[in-house]
Design a protein around this motif. Sequence first.
Motif, short mmCIF file in Angstrom:
data_model
loop_
_atom_site.label_atom_id
_atom_site.label_comp_id
_atom_site.label_asym_id
_atom_site.label_seq_id
_atom_site.Cartn_x
_atom_site.Cartn_y
_atom_site.Cartn_z
N TRP A 346 0.97 9.48 -13.35
CA TRP A 346 0.50 8.39 -12.24
C TRP A 346 -0.14 9.36 -11.20
CZ3 TRP A 346 2.78 8.99 -7.45
CH2 TRP A 346 3.89 9.73 -7.24
N SER A 347 -1.04 8.48 -10.53
CA SER A 347 -1.65 9.21 -9.36
C SER A 347 -1.69 8.12 -8.18
CB SER A 347 -3.21 9.70 -9.77
OG SER A 347 -3.92 8.62 -10.27
N ILE A 348 -2.26 8.57 -7.31
CA ILE A 348 -2.36 7.58 -5.93
C ILE A 348 -3.58 7.08 -5.95
CG2 ILE A 348 -2.35 7.54 -3.39
CD1 ILE A 348 0.34 7.50 -4.72
N GLY A 349 -3.82 5.95 -5.62
CA GLY A 349 -5.13 5.13 -5.34
C GLY A 349 -4.92 4.41 -4.27
N GLU A 350 -6.09 3.34 -4.16
CA GLU A 350 -6.00 2.42 -2.88
C GLU A 350 -6.69 1.08 -3.51
OE1 GLU A 350 -10.09 2.94 -0.42
OE2 GLU A 350 -9.37 4.92 -1.09
N ALA A 351 -6.34 -0.11 -2.64
CA ALA A 351 -6.74 -1.27 -3.08
C ALA A 351 -7.19 -2.11 -1.92
CB ALA A 351 -5.85 -2.23 -4.02
N PRO A 352 -8.28 -2.80 -1.90
CA PRO A 352 -8.65 -3.47 -0.85
C PRO A 352 -7.71 -4.78 -0.15
CG PRO A 352 -10.12 -4.26 -2.16
CD PRO A 352 -9.21 -3.06 -2.87
N LEU A 353 -7.02 -4.95 0.98
CA LEU A 353 -5.94 -5.98 1.20
C LEU A 353 -6.64 -7.15 0.96
CD1 LEU A 353 -4.66 -4.36 4.73
CD2 LEU A 353 -3.69 -4.36 2.36
N GLU A 354 -7.84 -7.52 0.86
CA GLU A 354 -8.26 -9.15 0.73
C GLU A 354 -7.98 -9.30 -0.62
OE1 GLU A 354 -10.04 -6.54 1.72
OE2 GLU A 354 -11.35 -7.19 3.40
N GLU A 355 -7.64 -8.30 -1.76
CA GLU A 355 -7.47 -8.62 -2.94
C GLU A 355 -5.60 -8.73 -3.16
OE1 GLU A 355 -9.65 -6.19 -5.70
OE2 GLU A 355 -11.50 -6.64 -4.56
N VAL A 356 -4.98 -8.22 -2.08
CA VAL A 356 -3.48 -7.97 -2.13
C VAL A 356 -2.71 -9.19 -1.61
CG1 VAL A 356 -1.68 -6.22 -1.64
CG2 VAL A 356 -3.79 -5.34 -2.50
#
Length: 420
Positions: A346-356
């Motif tokens: 696994w690795s670290i990523g990011e996601a936009p808060l609008e989609e979370v």
Amino acid sequence: MSKKNAFYAQSGGVTAVINASAAGVIEAAREHGDVIGKVYAGRDGIVGALTEDLIDTSEESAGAIAALRHTPSGAFGSARYKLKGLEESRAQYERLIEVFKAHDIGYFFYNGGGDSADTCLKISQLSEKMGYPIQAIHIPKTMDNDLPHTDCSPGFGSVAKYTAVSIREAGFDLASMCKTSTKVFILEVMGRHAGWTAAAGGLAAEAEGQDPHILLFPEIAFDEDKFLARVEDCVKRYGYCTIVASEGVRNADGEFLSDAGNTDAFGHKQLGGMAPTLAELIQTRLGHKYHYAIADYLMRAARHIASQTDVDQAYAVGRAAVEYAAAGKSGIMVSIVRESDEPYQWSIGEAPLEEVANVEKMMPREFISEDGFHITDAARRYLKPLIAGESYPPYADGLPQYARLKKVAVKKKLKDTFEI
């Protein structure tokens, strides 16, 4: 980039590893002293920001912060306190910005679930409009594993491990006594809308007839006759029946079987106990002697049996939040990206808060057996790596040793108070 202080808060139901995320945030922030000043923690979560009740984490030793990695619950206090939409509760958001401004806070790290992601997003948006930009980063945490855009949610792996271990051990107990005693055992686990935790119990059954025999998910409508027939079949075939039931099991009309008639601060239904509901049904209709257990707080506080994978991921998302903030990012959730199943990478990523924000990730139907009572091989491939490895806390005199922080208060700067 001018040097600003940071605010960190824990939100909602705590987990066995949320403090590992706190350790990741504080330790990484200390390493970024060129752009981040002090880290203030909210006493009792976001409530601490609203009431200007802040904790100065710089007063804690490096050893105490490191010990958070093996300490359960929320070291700074958490809260079930939902900030509504900007139009409904604009004063609350403005109060947060006011407190942040008074304490020269430019970074907001919010450690929680979907509701917390929504709050984080709104603070990011409003702060820009008010001319005091806040870099808001959401750090995922929920034992329910229902956050989208991340392979898993820190807190889940340890609860999953607790569930699988507990039902396996209870199954051994039941098997040894079923000839002349208890025929049915029910383990009720948390999971209001998503059945991830109940599914994890299925990992304990590695061959036909092994415990648990039945899993009950919120995603599958409860059929009383079908369920009772399965219980009776298990008793006849194996001599007993073990069940893992999610607290959020619903009937065909979508109603919770254990609805207690109340709601919490987030508007969620208060559930009154799935295990006793099922036990009474089994006793009345089938006449079998039963025992049940409601894991409740025990499962989410069980740091003594935490998953090493979960601890590592919880710490990593805390550190990554600071790294992203130091790089100038905002309005995102730190995510976990699965690279492969075997070996699990696994690795670290990011996601936009609008989609979370306010989005729940349910169990996919392909993870649930065709009859609705167990998990599939696909679910096993997903779940197994998340419970892998042991991360025992240090023990002394037979008991685990956990961090007890000083929690030194930051001097208040605002004259007015705020009622919550």
